[in-house]
Motif scaffolding. Structure first.
Motif, PDB file in Angstrom:
ATOM      1  N   ASP A 259      27.065 -12.392 -49.386  1.00 29.34           N
ATOM      2  CA  ASP A 259      27.621 -13.406 -50.279  1.00 29.34           C
ATOM      3  C   ASP A 259      28.065 -14.644 -49.501  1.00 29.34           C
ATOM      4  OD1 ASP A 259      27.228 -11.751 -52.434  1.00 29.34           O
ATOM      5  OD2 ASP A 259      29.307 -11.034 -52.487  1.00 29.34           O
ATOM      6  N   ARG A 260      28.340 -14.495 -48.216  1.00 32.38           N
ATOM      7  CA  ARG A 260      28.821 -15.616 -47.399  1.00 32.38           C
ATOM      8  C   ARG A 260      27.697 -16.495 -46.863  1.00 32.38           C
ATOM      9  NH1 ARG A 260      33.406 -13.385 -43.505  1.00 32.38           N
ATOM     10  NH2 ARG A 260      35.006 -14.513 -44.637  1.00 32.38           N
ATOM     11  N   PHE A 261      26.512 -15.912 -46.608  1.00 34.89           N
ATOM     12  CA  PHE A 261      25.366 -16.670 -46.116  1.00 34.89           C
ATOM     13  C   PHE A 261      24.094 -15.901 -46.431  1.00 34.89           C
ATOM     14  CE2 PHE A 261      26.612 -13.832 -42.758  1.00 34.89           C
ATOM     15  CZ  PHE A 261      25.415 -13.307 -42.326  1.00 34.89           C
ATOM     16  N   SER A 262      22.980 -16.605 -46.465  1.00 29.62           N
ATOM     17  CA  SER A 262      21.691 -15.942 -46.656  1.00 29.62           C
ATOM     18  C   SER A 262      20.619 -16.712 -45.895  1.00 29.62           C
ATOM     19  CB  SER A 262      21.340 -15.826 -48.143  1.00 29.62           C
ATOM     20  OG  SER A 262      21.266 -17.096 -48.749  1.00 29.62           O
ATOM     21  N   PHE A 263      19.560 -16.001 -45.536  1.00 29.64           N
ATOM     22  CA  PHE A 263      18.425 -16.559 -44.815  1.00 29.64           C
ATOM     23  C   PHE A 263      17.174 -16.376 -45.664  1.00 29.64           C
ATOM     24  CE2 PHE A 263      21.434 -15.506 -41.552  1.00 29.64           C
ATOM     25  CZ  PHE A 263      21.252 -16.451 -40.559  1.00 29.64           C
ATOM     26  N   GLU A 264      16.420 -17.454 -45.863  1.00 30.28           N
ATOM     27  CA  GLU A 264      15.141 -17.370 -46.564  1.00 30.28           C
ATOM     28  C   GLU A 264      14.054 -17.972 -45.681  1.00 30.28           C
ATOM     29  OE1 GLU A 264      15.160 -19.030 -50.516  1.00 30.28           O
ATOM     30  OE2 GLU A 264      16.973 -17.923 -51.076  1.00 30.28           O
ATOM     31  N   TRP A 265      13.104 -17.129 -45.279  1.00 32.92           N
ATOM     32  CA  TRP A 265      11.907 -17.583 -44.577  1.00 32.92           C
ATOM     33  C   TRP A 265      10.982 -18.158 -45.637  1.00 32.92           C
ATOM     34  CZ3 TRP A 265       6.785 -16.550 -45.244  1.00 32.92           C
ATOM     35  CH2 TRP A 265       5.918 -16.808 -44.188  1.00 32.92           C
ATOM     36  N   PHE A 266      10.285 -19.237 -45.322  1.00 30.82           N
ATOM     37  CA  PHE A 266       9.346 -19.779 -46.307  1.00 30.82           C
ATOM     38  C   PHE A 266       8.127 -20.380 -45.621  1.00 30.82           C
ATOM     39  CE2 PHE A 266      12.138 -23.358 -45.352  1.00 30.82           C
ATOM     40  CZ  PHE A 266      11.259 -24.431 -45.241  1.00 30.82           C
ATOM     41  N   GLU A 267       7.049 -20.466 -46.407  1.00 25.14           N
ATOM     42  CA  GLU A 267       5.853 -21.166 -45.962  1.00 25.14           C
ATOM     43  C   GLU A 267       5.392 -22.088 -47.069  1.00 25.14           C
ATOM     44  OE1 GLU A 267       2.550 -18.538 -45.184  1.00 25.14           O
ATOM     45  OE2 GLU A 267       2.919 -17.375 -47.003  1.00 25.14           O
ATOM     46  N   LYS A 268       4.819 -23.220 -46.673  1.00 20.15           N
ATOM     47  CA  LYS A 268       4.330 -24.219 -47.623  1.00 20.15           C
ATOM     48  C   LYS A 268       2.950 -24.687 -47.167  1.00 20.15           C
ATOM     49  CE  LYS A 268       8.603 -26.547 -49.061  1.00 20.15           C
ATOM     50  NZ  LYS A 268       8.374 -26.562 -50.491  1.00 20.15           N
ATOM     51  N   PRO A 269       2.023 -24.824 -48.104  1.00 18.00           N
ATOM     52  CA  PRO A 269       0.721 -25.378 -47.743  1.00 18.00           C
ATOM     53  C   PRO A 269       0.826 -26.894 -47.542  1.00 18.00           C
ATOM     54  CG  PRO A 269       0.812 -24.966 -50.106  1.00 18.00           C
ATOM     55  CD  PRO A 269       2.095 -24.438 -49.515  1.00 18.00           C
ATOM     56  N   PRO A 270      -0.147 -27.506 -46.886  1.00 18.27           N
ATOM     57  CA  PRO A 270      -0.124 -28.956 -46.703  1.00 18.27           C
ATOM     58  C   PRO A 270       0.010 -29.676 -48.051  1.00 18.27           C
ATOM     59  CG  PRO A 270      -1.881 -27.992 -45.393  1.00 18.27           C
ATOM     60  CD  PRO A 270      -1.320 -26.894 -46.269  1.00 18.27           C
ATOM     61  N   GLY A 271       0.885 -30.678 -48.087  1.00 17.34           N
ATOM     62  CA  GLY A 271       1.063 -31.479 -49.284  1.00 17.34           C
ATOM     63  C   GLY A 271       2.029 -30.922 -50.302  1.00 17.34           C
ATOM     64  N   HIS A 272       2.477 -29.684 -50.125  1.00 18.70           N
ATOM     65  CA  HIS A 272       3.385 -29.092 -51.109  1.00 18.70           C
ATOM     66  C   HIS A 272       4.805 -29.611 -50.926  1.00 18.70           C
ATOM     67  CE1 HIS A 272       6.167 -26.269 -52.966  1.00 18.70           C
ATOM     68  NE2 HIS A 272       5.198 -26.091 -53.847  1.00 18.70           N
TER      69      HIS A 272
END
Length: 115
Positions: free
Chosen positions: A27-40
């Motif tokens: 509840d105090r912090f969270s980590f989200e890994w993400f990937e995005k394609p070119p232009g997104h």
């Protein structure tokens, strides 16, 4: 201790090629890994959480109402709580990043969002 295996972590894909994976957090912090394609680009949005956006691979441009910065590998940007922003992959290759939120949040921010 609570370990989170990447391949077993909760994930979702809000747009084709834009995937987010929920890593260890509370509840105090969270980590989200993400990937995005070119232009997104994510839509312009804000939230009650402070956010650090760390670029792990590629190029990410973080834009606020007042500023814009392009992050290269290992660069980061701090966004204040309620600061409107969007994150775009402005490079030619897939971009990968890690978002850290305080206080922590769940994917409900995106899945329960009204356009």
């Amino acid at each position: 201790m609570r370990a989170v295996a990447f391949d077993e972590a909760e994930s979702y894909e809000p747009d084709e090629g834009w995937r987010r994976v929920s890593m260890a957090g509370s509840d105090r912090f969270s980590f989200e890994w993400f990937e995005k394609p070119p232009g997104h680009s994510s839509p312009m949005h804000d939230h009650e959480n402070e956010q650090v956006c760390l670029c792990l691979e590629g190029e990410l441009t973080v834009e606020t109402e007042d500023d814009s910065v392009t992050l290269a590998e290992n660069d980061s940007a701090l966004l204040a709580a309620n600061e409107a922003h969007r994150v775009e992959n402005t490079g030619d290759e897939r971009a990968v990043g890690l978002d850290v939120f305080a206080p922590g949040r769940s994917f409900d921010f995106w899945t329960d969002r009204e356009e």
